[in-house]
Design a protein around this motif. Structure first.
Motif, PDB file in Angstrom:
ATOM      1  N   LYS A  16      -5.482 -16.334  -9.413  1.00  0.00           N
ATOM      2  CA  LYS A  16      -4.413 -15.545  -9.566  1.00  0.00           C
ATOM      3  C   LYS A  16      -4.882 -14.064 -10.614  1.00  0.00           C
ATOM      4  N   ASN A  17      -6.643 -13.700  -9.908  1.00  0.00           N
ATOM      5  CA  ASN A  17      -6.889 -13.047 -10.740  1.00  0.00           C
ATOM      6  C   ASN A  17      -7.781 -12.091  -9.457  1.00  0.00           C
ATOM      7  N   ARG A  18      -7.553 -10.603  -8.810  1.00  0.00           N
ATOM      8  CA  ARG A  18      -8.239  -9.959  -7.959  1.00  0.00           C
ATOM      9  C   ARG A  18      -9.733 -10.022  -7.930  1.00  0.00           C
ATOM     10  N   LEU A  19     -10.342 -10.157  -9.635  1.00  0.00           N
ATOM     11  CA  LEU A  19     -11.917  -9.748  -9.859  1.00  0.00           C
ATOM     12  C   LEU A  19     -12.609 -10.813  -9.641  1.00  0.00           C
ATOM     13  N   LEU A  20     -12.044 -11.912 -10.639  1.00  0.00           N
ATOM     14  CA  LEU A  20     -13.007 -13.418 -10.172  1.00  0.00           C
ATOM     15  C   LEU A  20     -12.747 -13.454  -8.499  1.00  0.00           C
ATOM     16  N   ALA A  21     -11.471 -13.477  -7.918  1.00  0.00           N
ATOM     17  CA  ALA A  21     -11.457 -13.743  -6.190  1.00  0.00           C
ATOM     18  C   ALA A  21     -12.328 -13.363  -5.709  1.00  0.00           C
ATOM     19  N   GLU A  22     -12.547 -12.367  -6.194  1.00  0.00           N
ATOM     20  CA  GLU A  22     -13.587 -11.741  -5.643  1.00  0.00           C
ATOM     21  C   GLU A  22     -15.949 -11.675  -5.609  1.00  0.00           C
ATOM     22  N   ASP A  23     -15.363 -12.004  -6.655  1.00  0.00           N
ATOM     23  CA  ASP A  23     -16.687 -13.080  -7.711  1.00  0.00           C
ATOM     24  C   ASP A  23     -17.123 -14.023  -6.907  1.00  0.00           C
ATOM     25  N   LEU A  24     -15.803 -15.037  -7.043  1.00  0.00           N
ATOM     26  CA  LEU A  24     -16.097 -16.300  -6.379  1.00  0.00           C
ATOM     27  C   LEU A  24     -16.606 -16.417  -4.797  1.00  0.00           C
ATOM     28  N   SER A  25     -15.610 -14.939  -4.205  1.00  0.00           N
ATOM     29  CA  SER A  25     -16.045 -14.571  -2.565  1.00  0.00           C
ATOM     30  C   SER A  25     -17.029 -14.076  -2.603  1.00  0.00           C
ATOM     31  N   HIS A  26     -18.154 -13.883  -3.028  1.00  0.00           N
ATOM     32  CA  HIS A  26     -18.797 -13.249  -2.866  1.00  0.00           C
ATOM     33  C   HIS A  26     -20.067 -14.453  -2.797  1.00  0.00           C
ATOM     34  N   GLU A  27     -19.871 -15.521  -4.126  1.00  0.00           N
ATOM     35  CA  GLU A  27     -20.714 -16.799  -4.299  1.00  0.00           C
ATOM     36  C   GLU A  27     -20.388 -17.344  -3.271  1.00  0.00           C
ATOM     37  N   VAL A  28     -19.026 -17.874  -2.459  1.00  0.00           N
ATOM     38  CA  VAL A  28     -18.713 -18.570  -1.070  1.00  0.00           C
ATOM     39  C   VAL A  28     -20.227 -18.544   0.047  1.00  0.00           C
TER      40      VAL A  28
ATOM     41  N   SER B 117     -17.095 -28.699  12.659  1.00  0.00           N
ATOM     42  CA  SER B 117     -15.758 -27.950  11.870  1.00  0.00           C
ATOM     43  C   SER B 117     -15.774 -26.357  12.484  1.00  0.00           C
ATOM     44  N   SER B 118     -14.535 -26.191  12.419  1.00  0.00           N
ATOM     45  CA  SER B 118     -14.537 -24.179  12.388  1.00  0.00           C
ATOM     46  C   SER B 118     -15.628 -23.497  11.309  1.00  0.00           C
ATOM     47  N   GLU B 119     -15.863 -22.374  11.855  1.00  0.00           N
ATOM     48  CA  GLU B 119     -16.518 -21.996  10.589  1.00  0.00           C
ATOM     49  C   GLU B 119     -15.832 -21.512   9.706  1.00  0.00           C
ATOM     50  N   LYS B 120     -14.334 -21.593   9.511  1.00  0.00           N
ATOM     51  CA  LYS B 120     -13.022 -20.960   8.846  1.00  0.00           C
ATOM     52  C   LYS B 120     -13.314 -22.086   8.250  1.00  0.00           C
ATOM     53  N   THR B 121     -13.078 -23.818   8.251  1.00  0.00           N
ATOM     54  CA  THR B 121     -12.856 -25.022   8.045  1.00  0.00           C
ATOM     55  C   THR B 121     -14.485 -24.597   7.074  1.00  0.00           C
ATOM     56  N   TRP B 122     -15.646 -24.546   7.539  1.00  0.00           N
ATOM     57  CA  TRP B 122     -16.326 -24.927   6.629  1.00  0.00           C
ATOM     58  C   TRP B 122     -16.501 -23.676   5.492  1.00  0.00           C
ATOM     59  N   LEU B 123     -15.969 -22.304   5.605  1.00  0.00           N
ATOM     60  CA  LEU B 123     -16.194 -21.492   4.578  1.00  0.00           C
ATOM     61  C   LEU B 123     -15.028 -21.792   3.400  1.00  0.00           C
TER      62      LEU B 123
ATOM     63  N   VAL C 236     -22.583 -16.354  -0.997  1.00  0.00           N
ATOM     64  CA  VAL C 236     -23.810 -16.864  -0.585  1.00  0.00           C
ATOM     65  C   VAL C 236     -24.528 -18.163  -0.253  1.00  0.00           C
ATOM     66  N   LYS C 237     -23.524 -19.186  -0.856  1.00  0.00           N
ATOM     67  CA  LYS C 237     -23.997 -20.699  -0.694  1.00  0.00           C
ATOM     68  C   LYS C 237     -24.053 -20.989   0.708  1.00  0.00           C
ATOM     69  N   ALA C 238     -22.983 -20.065   2.077  1.00  0.00           N
ATOM     70  CA  ALA C 238     -22.618 -20.239   2.935  1.00  0.00           C
ATOM     71  C   ALA C 238     -24.075 -19.748   3.819  1.00  0.00           C
ATOM     72  N   ILE C 239     -24.961 -18.524   3.645  1.00  0.00           N
ATOM     73  CA  ILE C 239     -25.969 -17.774   4.054  1.00  0.00           C
ATOM     74  C   ILE C 239     -27.225 -19.184   3.768  1.00  0.00           C
ATOM     75  N   ARG C 240     -27.373 -19.547   2.775  1.00  0.00           N
ATOM     76  CA  ARG C 240     -27.976 -21.085   2.501  1.00  0.00           C
ATOM     77  C   ARG C 240     -28.261 -21.374   2.785  1.00  0.00           C
ATOM     78  N   ALA C 241     -26.638 -21.969   3.522  1.00  0.00           N
ATOM     79  CA  ALA C 241     -26.440 -23.939   3.879  1.00  0.00           C
ATOM     80  C   ALA C 241     -25.969 -23.136   5.264  1.00  0.00           C
ATOM     81  N   TYR C 242     -26.264 -22.171   6.281  1.00  0.00           N
ATOM     82  CA  TYR C 242     -26.133 -22.395   7.648  1.00  0.00           C
ATOM     83  C   TYR C 242     -26.357 -22.856   8.290  1.00  0.00           C
ATOM     84  N   SER C 243     -28.153 -23.207   7.932  1.00  0.00           N
ATOM     85  CA  SER C 243     -29.098 -24.092   8.857  1.00  0.00           C
ATOM     86  C   SER C 243     -28.502 -24.997   8.979  1.00  0.00           C
ATOM     87  N   SER C 244     -27.620 -25.504   8.432  1.00  0.00           N
ATOM     88  CA  SER C 244     -26.957 -26.822   7.946  1.00  0.00           C
ATOM     89  C   SER C 244     -25.986 -27.221   8.155  1.00  0.00           C
TER      90      SER C 244
END
Length: 183
Positions: free
Chosen positions: A26-38, A53-59, A40-48
């Protein structure tokens, strides 16, 4: 991860991931920050990422975990109920509806979102994934690490709870019960 893979993931799914996190926090700024973190984690974990599953499900699984981690770390569950969604900045669009119908729909959506806040976290996750992000039952089960039966049961209980809460709120406002059942 190569830049083109990141750009593909971001361009294809960033709107869905951001909306999911916005509805959840319920907070757009927080959602933006968390989506950036998502991402970052996806970049780090993509090799694994094995493609089971689909990429969307994984994200979405990453987004769910990032949001849960955030709520645990900051202990905002009690504060979470006091954060209001900023409807002035929301980008709901409807070219097929009259302004009056859109206003009614927005009021109904606001009412449902307010009632959704009083549901359990599991119920909110299922409703947001199924109805706001159009994930299938199997994709939702995969994201949450649940059986499809648990998703169906949680969805059923959440919808029943929401119906009851919306009906009671309508009665408190003096609306006839027929107008709510037609919505």
């Amino acid at each position: 991860m190569d830049d083109s893979v990141f750009h593909h993931l971001y361009e294809t799914y960033h709107h869905d991931v951001f909306n999911f996190l916005t509805y959840l926090t319920k907070n757009r700024l927080l959602a933006e920050d968390l989506s950036h973190e998502v991402y970052v984690k996806a970049i780090r974990a993509y090799s694994s990422f094995e493609g089971r599953s689909s990429e969307k499900t994984w994200l979405f699984a990453i987004a769910k975990n990032v949001s849960i981690d955030y709520f645990r770390k900051t202990k905002v569950r009690s504060k979470h109920d006091a954060i209001f969604f900023d409807w002035d900045k929301d980008d709901l669009k409807s070219t097929d509806k009259t302004p009056e119908q859109q206003s009614i729909d927005n009021e109904q959506m606001r009412s449902v979102l307010e009632k959704l806040d009083s549901c359990t976290l599991d119920q909110r996750l299922v409703i947001i994934m199924r109805y706001f992000n159009d994930l299938s039952i199997s994709d939702t089960a995969e994201v949450l690490g649940w059986s499809e039966g648990k998703v169906k049961t949680t969805q059923h209980r959440a919808l029943k709870s929401l119906r009851t809460k919306v009906t009671l709120a309508g009665l408190e406002r003096g609306e006839p019960s027929e107008s709510r059942t037609k919505r």
